[in-house]
Motif scaffolding. Structure first.
Motif, PDB file in Angstrom:
ATOM      1  N   ILE A 159       0.838  -1.203   0.000  1.00 56.88           N
ATOM      2  CA  ILE A 159       0.000   0.000   0.000  1.00 56.88           C
ATOM      3  C   ILE A 159       0.873   1.253   0.000  1.00 56.88           C
ATOM      4  O   ILE A 159       0.594   2.227  -0.716  1.00 56.88           O
ATOM      5  N   ALA A 160       1.956   1.223   0.775  1.00 52.55           N
ATOM      6  CA  ALA A 160       2.848   2.379   0.829  1.00 52.55           C
ATOM      7  C   ALA A 160       3.491   2.637  -0.528  1.00 52.55           C
ATOM      8  O   ALA A 160       3.628   3.798  -0.957  1.00 52.55           O
ATOM      9  N   THR A 161       3.900   1.576  -1.218  1.00 51.26           N
ATOM     10  CA  THR A 161       4.520   1.739  -2.529  1.00 51.26           C
ATOM     11  C   THR A 161       3.549   2.361  -3.522  1.00 51.26           C
ATOM     12  O   THR A 161       3.914   3.222  -4.338  1.00 51.26           O
ATOM     13  N   PHE A 162       2.289   1.935  -3.477  1.00 49.62           N
ATOM     14  CA  PHE A 162       1.242   2.515  -4.324  1.00 49.62           C
ATOM     15  C   PHE A 162       1.131   4.025  -4.068  1.00 49.62           C
ATOM     16  O   PHE A 162       1.098   4.834  -4.998  1.00 49.62           O
ATOM     17  N   GLU A 163       1.108   4.399  -2.800  1.00 50.84           N
ATOM     18  CA  GLU A 163       0.977   5.814  -2.461  1.00 50.84           C
ATOM     19  C   GLU A 163       2.227   6.598  -2.858  1.00 50.84           C
ATOM     20  O   GLU A 163       2.142   7.747  -3.316  1.00 50.84           O
ATOM     21  N   VAL A 164       3.411   5.990  -2.697  1.00 47.20           N
ATOM     22  CA  VAL A 164       4.653   6.656  -3.070  1.00 47.20           C
ATOM     23  C   VAL A 164       4.688   6.915  -4.570  1.00 47.20           C
ATOM     24  O   VAL A 164       5.048   8.017  -5.021  1.00 47.20           O
ATOM     25  N   LEU A 165       4.312   5.928  -5.379  1.00 47.71           N
ATOM     26  CA  LEU A 165       4.345   6.108  -6.831  1.00 47.71           C
ATOM     27  C   LEU A 165       3.401   7.228  -7.259  1.00 47.71           C
ATOM     28  O   LEU A 165       3.751   8.078  -8.095  1.00 47.71           O
ATOM     29  N   LYS A 166       2.205   7.270  -6.684  1.00 50.04           N
ATOM     30  CA  LYS A 166       1.265   8.342  -7.020  1.00 50.04           C
ATOM     31  C   LYS A 166       1.861   9.704  -6.646  1.00 50.04           C
ATOM     32  O   LYS A 166       1.752  10.679  -7.414  1.00 50.04           O
TER      33      LYS A 166
END
Length: 269
Positions: A159-166
């Protein structure tokens, strides 16, 4: 602020023909010698490496064979640099894993015993990585201004990686940087094809044993045939394929190597 020095500290950086400590050579060396009174002495010299500079390396540091063909070899300037570095501690960025080993190799080839036993060595990269971690938790804090709770659990990290990419796309989309030729381009776009090209397109196999060069050709990324076209190596040295297939390489690497061989030679392996 001056550095608190008890003996001279020599900052140095090397540009080389590649990243292989044993086989690659120096094409430029720069030494900034800082004295205990903070007086500074700098010496920069381009070097004829006596071997061709791969295009992949030239595109990074901007030094081509033509630029160094009339420059001195390292052997001819080794004594000068050994004298300059005499009694100095050493400092640089990533020097422990690369620059120091390469420099010592070059001195030894030149017949100069460059002893590092009693020298202090300071690597600014290690301080940087220690004080400014480059892991997912640090990225999440930097881009999302949130603390990562439950770090290293699969779901929290995902979930953190998803938010970081955005957040990265939001921050960098439309920003220009310069490539190795000094041309401006926009690397980050809200487009998965563009992001793939930016982050993963160079690798041919998942282990990175083979990569694409600047011409889009598959080349080996390790060993004695590093930077050579895979198809040329398979034709020149067919036993290399057998060695890799029997060796401790990832199955995905062997699968991709077989695909390249079948495509090139169009016969069963």
């Amino acid at each position: 602020m001056g550095l608190n020095l008890k003996k001279p500290l020599a900052f140095f950086d090397l540009e080389t023909t590649g990243t292989n400590i044993t086989n690659d050579r120096i094409v430029e060396i720069s030494v900034l010698k800082v004295m205990p009174n903070n007086e500074q002495i700098i010496k920069t010299t381009r070097i004829n490496p006596t071997i061709p500079i791969p295009l992949e390396s030239s595109l990074i540091h901007g030094i081509y064979d033509e630029d160094v063909k009339d420059k001195p070899t390292f052997k001819s300037v080794a004594a000068q640099f050994a004298t300059m570095l005499q009694g100095c501690d050493l400092a640089g960025f990533n020097i422990l894993r690369f620059d120091v080993p390469v420099l010592v190799e070059e001195f030894l080839r030149a017949g100069v015993d460059f002893d590092i036993t009693n020298r202090k060595m300071v690597d600014a990269q290690r301080i940087y990585h220690l004080m400014e971690p480059r892991n997912l938790s640090a990225a999440y804090k930097y881009y999302c201004n949130k603390d990562l709770e439950g770090a290293h659990s699969a779901e929290a990290d995902t979930i953190a990686t998803f938010e970081v990419l955005k957040a990265q796309i939001l921050k960098y989309e439309g920003c220009t940087i310069k490539d190795g030729d000094g041309k401006e381009f926009i690397p980050v776009k809200n487009d998965m094809n563009a992001l793939h090209e930016l982050t993963a397109s160079q690798f041919v196999d998942l282990a990175g044993r083979m990569v694409l060069n600047d011409k889009g050709e598959e080349v080996f990324n390790f060993g004695k045939y590093k930077n050579m076209k895979v198809t040329d190596v398979l034709q020149k040295d067919p036993s290399y394929y057998d060695w890799m297939m029997k060796g401790d390489f990832a199955l995905s690497t062997k699968k991709k190597l077989t695909e390249i061989k079948l495509r090139k030679f169009n016969h069963k392996v």
